[in-house]
Design a protein around this motif. Structure first.
Motif, PDB file in Angstrom:
ATOM      1  N   THR B 151       0.833  -1.204   0.000  1.00 52.57           N
ATOM      2  CA  THR B 151       0.000   0.000   0.000  1.00 52.57           C
ATOM      3  C   THR B 151       0.867   1.253   0.000  1.00 52.57           C
ATOM      4  OG1 THR B 151      -1.729  -1.190   1.198  1.00 52.57           O
ATOM      5  CG2 THR B 151      -1.824   1.218   1.228  1.00 52.57           C
ATOM      6  N   LEU B 154       2.530   2.034  -3.366  1.00 52.87           N
ATOM      7  CA  LEU B 154       1.704   2.508  -4.484  1.00 52.87           C
ATOM      8  C   LEU B 154       0.794   3.675  -4.113  1.00 52.87           C
ATOM      9  CD1 LEU B 154       0.832  -1.031  -5.883  1.00 52.87           C
ATOM     10  CD2 LEU B 154       2.415   0.623  -6.896  1.00 52.87           C
ATOM     11  N   ALA B 155       0.718   4.018  -2.831  1.00 51.56           N
ATOM     12  CA  ALA B 155      -0.232   5.037  -2.382  1.00 51.56           C
ATOM     13  C   ALA B 155      -0.095   6.372  -3.102  1.00 51.56           C
ATOM     14  CB  ALA B 155      -0.104   5.215  -0.864  1.00 51.56           C
ATOM     15  N   ALA B 158      -1.796   6.179  -6.354  1.00 50.91           N
ATOM     16  CA  ALA B 158      -3.233   5.995  -6.213  1.00 50.91           C
ATOM     17  C   ALA B 158      -3.906   7.285  -5.777  1.00 50.91           C
ATOM     18  CB  ALA B 158      -3.526   4.875  -5.215  1.00 50.91           C
ATOM     19  N   LEU B 163      -3.141   5.460 -10.697  1.00 49.17           N
ATOM     20  CA  LEU B 163      -2.923   4.008 -10.665  1.00 49.17           C
ATOM     21  C   LEU B 163      -4.053   3.237 -11.360  1.00 49.17           C
ATOM     22  CD1 LEU B 163      -0.796   2.069  -9.264  1.00 49.17           C
ATOM     23  CD2 LEU B 163      -2.618   1.593  -7.626  1.00 49.17           C
ATOM     24  N   GLU B 209      -6.145  -4.079  -2.529  1.00 48.78           N
ATOM     25  CA  GLU B 209      -6.998  -3.431  -3.534  1.00 48.78           C
ATOM     26  C   GLU B 209      -7.922  -2.400  -2.891  1.00 48.78           C
ATOM     27  OE1 GLU B 209      -7.170  -7.054  -6.862  1.00 48.78           O
ATOM     28  OE2 GLU B 209      -8.904  -6.690  -5.563  1.00 48.78           O
ATOM     29  N   ASN B 211      -7.344  -0.742  -0.044  1.00 50.27           N
ATOM     30  CA  ASN B 211      -6.561   0.422   0.392  1.00 50.27           C
ATOM     31  C   ASN B 211      -6.299   1.382  -0.756  1.00 50.27           C
ATOM     32  OD1 ASN B 211      -6.459  -0.797   2.865  1.00 50.27           O
ATOM     33  ND2 ASN B 211      -4.283  -1.361   2.769  1.00 50.27           N
ATOM     34  N   LEU B 212      -5.865   0.807  -1.876  1.00 50.51           N
ATOM     35  CA  LEU B 212      -5.529   1.658  -3.017  1.00 50.51           C
ATOM     36  C   LEU B 212      -6.799   2.194  -3.669  1.00 50.51           C
ATOM     37  CD1 LEU B 212      -2.628  -0.578  -4.264  1.00 50.51           C
ATOM     38  CD2 LEU B 212      -2.421   1.699  -3.225  1.00 50.51           C
TER      39      LEU B 212
END
Lengths: 348, 348, 348, 348
Positions: B151, B154-155, B158, B163, B209, B211-212
């Motif tokens: 998370t 990639l946060a 996102a 993303l 999934e 979280n993002l």
């Protein structure tokens, strides 16, 4: 706040000093040096540190600090300490330079001593045996990992006068060989186990013999420069495929009749009030001391043979190096002896 | 002093909670339980601890503590939390029980939920994204190691809406499998490297999934129970022959044109004021975070292919488990967020 | 008995060649050289060998042997091969010197090529794809570990024309870095995991792309100097704390609709008669191939995302280096391809 | 071709037997059993094997084979051997069942013996000391890893009558504890080092004492059921974080005056014609014997103390178990003693 500095902050001992001193509430870390990294930020040399302060020069650290930690190769401290003491600094030296009488040092290290007169002033930095002396010390000779483990393993038997000799098997993780050591490639060390310097040639032998010989002559506490009785040890070090940790397995040759009960009473009594020595019910394992300043000790009486075995485990970079140095600092500064020093380890 | 207790103190997460909470100046550890070790001293289960207090029963801990850490296998917390909350306790749950909507939980975990109504109250315990919500929380669902790493990797992409998906490769040390895990014998793990649960079957996928997806829909900060946009990830975990440490290597599928410079600016801005997230100049390595609560992150733009890779490293038992729980505790109690949490690691 | 010699017998690849060739019934090992150890007995450099024959000079080995294995750093083979071929020797080169067109080689390796004309004669030494060509070869360019694993993982999809690109994550034990490598100290590698050369900079990338591009253009078998179609890969290598073993986890970007069944059929068919490639029912693990010349491969179709993942595991020093060279030797000499090459590994 | 079978093919010793016997040119492997895996293919239990033959039942193996390898837990062989011998089979037992006189066995193993009369027929399977007896043996008691290493380390001093006692420190990789052993989780073993069964309680002690006591009484070669002189050893085993490998570090208590030269001559003479024992110039390391049937030995005279140390390293699963069993098989069958047994190891 006492101003402290580190010379030699790019070795593993230096890294542990940085970790411990940055979290120490009684000191301010005013400088750290490394020839290799001078001018570069701390984080460039040490991925675990989030600290962009630059490595300073030795001169800068020497000037700024009131207490100096010397984490340098053998033979360098002896050239710097005279001036540092003259300038009113106090010094904790992690090398072998002031641990032995200069003639013994020269015989085992092959380096002529540059300030032999200061040896008489150095206090041997093993708090469990030299606590009182250390409180007033200006110059501390901080012992290393094998010596700390072997000495604390056999000290109770020596202090009561029973020790006649010992066969000490030392087992060490690789970090004891330093960050530059040859023969420490992963592919050569992993899945491998090997003795080295067998046959009585390791230079920590005279230091072990001296420590135990002092206890034999003086009992506890011992004075660094007091009487020493002769005692002969075998010591055989082995390299073990792990990063941290020292285990000493010693067969003690002793006078008198023994039993498991008598042994345990002796050890529990001897270490009863020590903040960092634990006498175990079971057997020590190195991981139990990981990243802590603790030593785990266990004496075992072998009924079948009448032999006495003693085991001691510690983290070679903490109680065997940097943590012991901070313990000495705390004593020198009159702070609680365990300030900034974990008694419990990281597991797994 | 807030009274805290731990249920499940004989697992590795429990051990880290013990280590961190014993050194925490704002709390008193009033009890810890383990079915297996009830009545035995702490040191008998944990060689690294020098502590003879006995493991208590769950009931005793539940009664004595004001804040409860539940470090239990999935499916147990959901049966205890209703009563605990009713009794005025606050709860930090380290299992998966309150991390997902009950229907999603049941589909992936195969366990019927016993207190689905409490899911609406649970706050998702990732401080970097849910800090404000956590301050008032009574029930915190503390995320695990892979999810935290993926998370946070990639946060930033996102939260800005770029993303579209990702292929996430997770690499973990063995302690993530717990102290009882099958297939974790040294002789099978050492000198071995293996993928597991390939093909989109690992139960942490819906949590990543979600979280993002929240960030895609809401930006940052996100509310636990706010809007979620759909996003699909591949996630392939691998077992690596080491004890601690998680590394996530993610290929991000993103909209728009990118460059290394733009990526770095995005990440540095996004994590500018975070106490435990460091955006590196170089590439992360797990050892840099060992025994610390820090995450090291690095986005890389690949010129030849136009792909974006992001790396994140953390200690799975600290920021990936117990340290994150203490970070959440600090927020809940209004203490400085980094109380008792090291930002720097142990090396080597 | 064919007379074989090894240049560069003091690296890990050389050690594996020694082990395999000493047990090879069809050849006589007539010499082995190492600049560092010239004149010293083999056992002094290699504790596992019980062999007191001395390392010879390069000249001696070149003179005595009919087939030469060159296990030298990149850039050295290209200066020796012209003369060796002229003298009627056959050569298996384990370096990168003849694996790529000279202009590509120079761009990625930064070394001017000294015998570019010989590249046209070199046969690429991946037996699974170039078996027929290898039978008559005088000069073989033996591929390395990452390339062998990545190529064999993706070859079936390339040979049928479906491959469009891939993100390849490479995970390697430390022995791939050689016996002299910096940054391979045990204390830095153990309990650590790190990516390196991220961002498309690893010099094995053009070789992987070329191998798969040949299959895309030509199908199987492919000719070394035949047509090549362009394909772009990401490749991100990671260092894992173990000695031997390579795992490649690749996400294949492919045309068409797929299923697990279709994938498995493709792979089982493609590798049906290969002596050293096993398509697994489960997932590969590196230890399963330890000290053997086998590759374990597994394609996985991910239903949720439609992605295709392929895993391949091998021993980087055997199938990824010395074993592959012996496999090529067997083909060159018309011997059974598996002579002296174990298909099964050592466990644990 | 002699028909051989393995009972207990799912342990690590069984795996090594499979590896060695499959490559043995003089035998046909006609069956292998495992209760846990009966009916499943070999590759399902052992990822390193490419072999789909199913595990058979014990009965099937007993019926088909002419020579049986019993790789079973202690206490099982003694119930099967009488019938097997009656049926004309020959047996190599890898357990402790026939290594000691039944009364000693019962005292140390706590298991009543079911076929004590057969002990008189069993030949002790240490070829270096019992080679001639083994040629005609129907029932061989194959010794284990610690015992093989300790016995071979001290045998030359015992056979000349000089040995008075010894303190033996044993250091072992984890595979010695088997595939099911408790306390062998990676996370507990890695970065850890620990003694166990200290105090003279390990059940291999009487076997070591018996082996050396035979040599003291009989010289070399010794007969299994000949005279035994009493000798007392201390033995302290340690668990080391590695998979394979045993190192024994022994302090020998001896009569007479010694020197390094005299020691070396004794050892070189004693082992001069042994195919698997190498007396080293330097010190042994376990990795040098990895996956081989070799033992590396070195005696060291310590000038300072007059003590004698002896080091021996071997692979606990080969010379310490399965390889030794195959060496015994070769003797029993009149084949060259080194058939299918590597003298050189795998490095790194």
């Amino acid at each position: 706040m006492v101003r402290v500095g580190i010379l030699g902050a790019s070795g593993y001992g230096g890294a542990e000093l940085l970790r411990l001193l940055k979290a120490h509430p009684g000191v301010e870390l005013v400088g750290f040096s490394s020839r290799k990294h001078e001018g570069r930020p701390l984080s460039a040399a040490w991925p675990q540190l989030w600290d962009e302060r630059p490595f300073a020069s030795q001169e800068e650290v020497l000037e700024r600090a009131d207490v100096l930690f010397l984490a340098l190769p053998n033979g360098l401290a002896m050239g710097m300490v005279p001036e540092a003491l003259k300038a009113g600094k106090r010094v904790i030296d992690l090398s072998g330079d002031y641990r032995l009488p200069p003639d013994v040092y020269e015989a085992w290290y092959g380096i002529p001593h540059q300030s032999p007169e200061l040896y008489r002033e150095a206090v041997y930095g093993l708090p469990e045996l030299h606590r009182e002396e250390l409180r007033g010390a200006r110059l501390v000779a901080n012992p290393g990992c094998y010596v700390t483990a072997a000495t604390l393993a056999l000290a109770p038997l020596a202090a009561m006068g029973a020790l006649r000799g010992a066969m000490v098997v030392g087992l060490s993780g690789v970090s004891g060989a330093g960050r530059e050591g040859e023969g420490t490639f992963f592919a050569e060390v992993n899945e491998n186990l090997k003795p080295y310097k067998a046959g009585g040639t390791h230079r920590h032998i005279p230091e072990m013999e001296r420590n135990l010989g002092r206890l034999l002559a003086q009992g506890k506490p011992a004075r660094t420069h007091g009487e020493v009785r002769e005692v002969r040890l075998s010591f055989t070090p082995h390299l073990v495929p792990m990063t941290r940790g020292i285990l000493v397995t010693a067969q003690a040759e002793v006078a008198g009749d023994w039993s498991q009960k008598a042994l345990e009473e002796l050890y529990r009594g001897f270490y009863a009030s020590e903040p960092f020595v634990r006498v175990l019910a079971g057997l020590p394992e190195t991981k139990g001391t990981y990243a802590s300043n603790r030593v785990d000790v266990k004496p075992v009486y072998e009924e079948r043979t009448g032999r006495i075995l003693v085991f001691a485990a510690l983290d070679n970079l903490v109680k065997g190096m940097a943590g012991q140095a901070v313990q000495n600092l705390n004593l020198m500064l009159g702070l609680p002896e365990d300030t900034a020093l974990p008694k419990e380890g990281v597991w797994p």
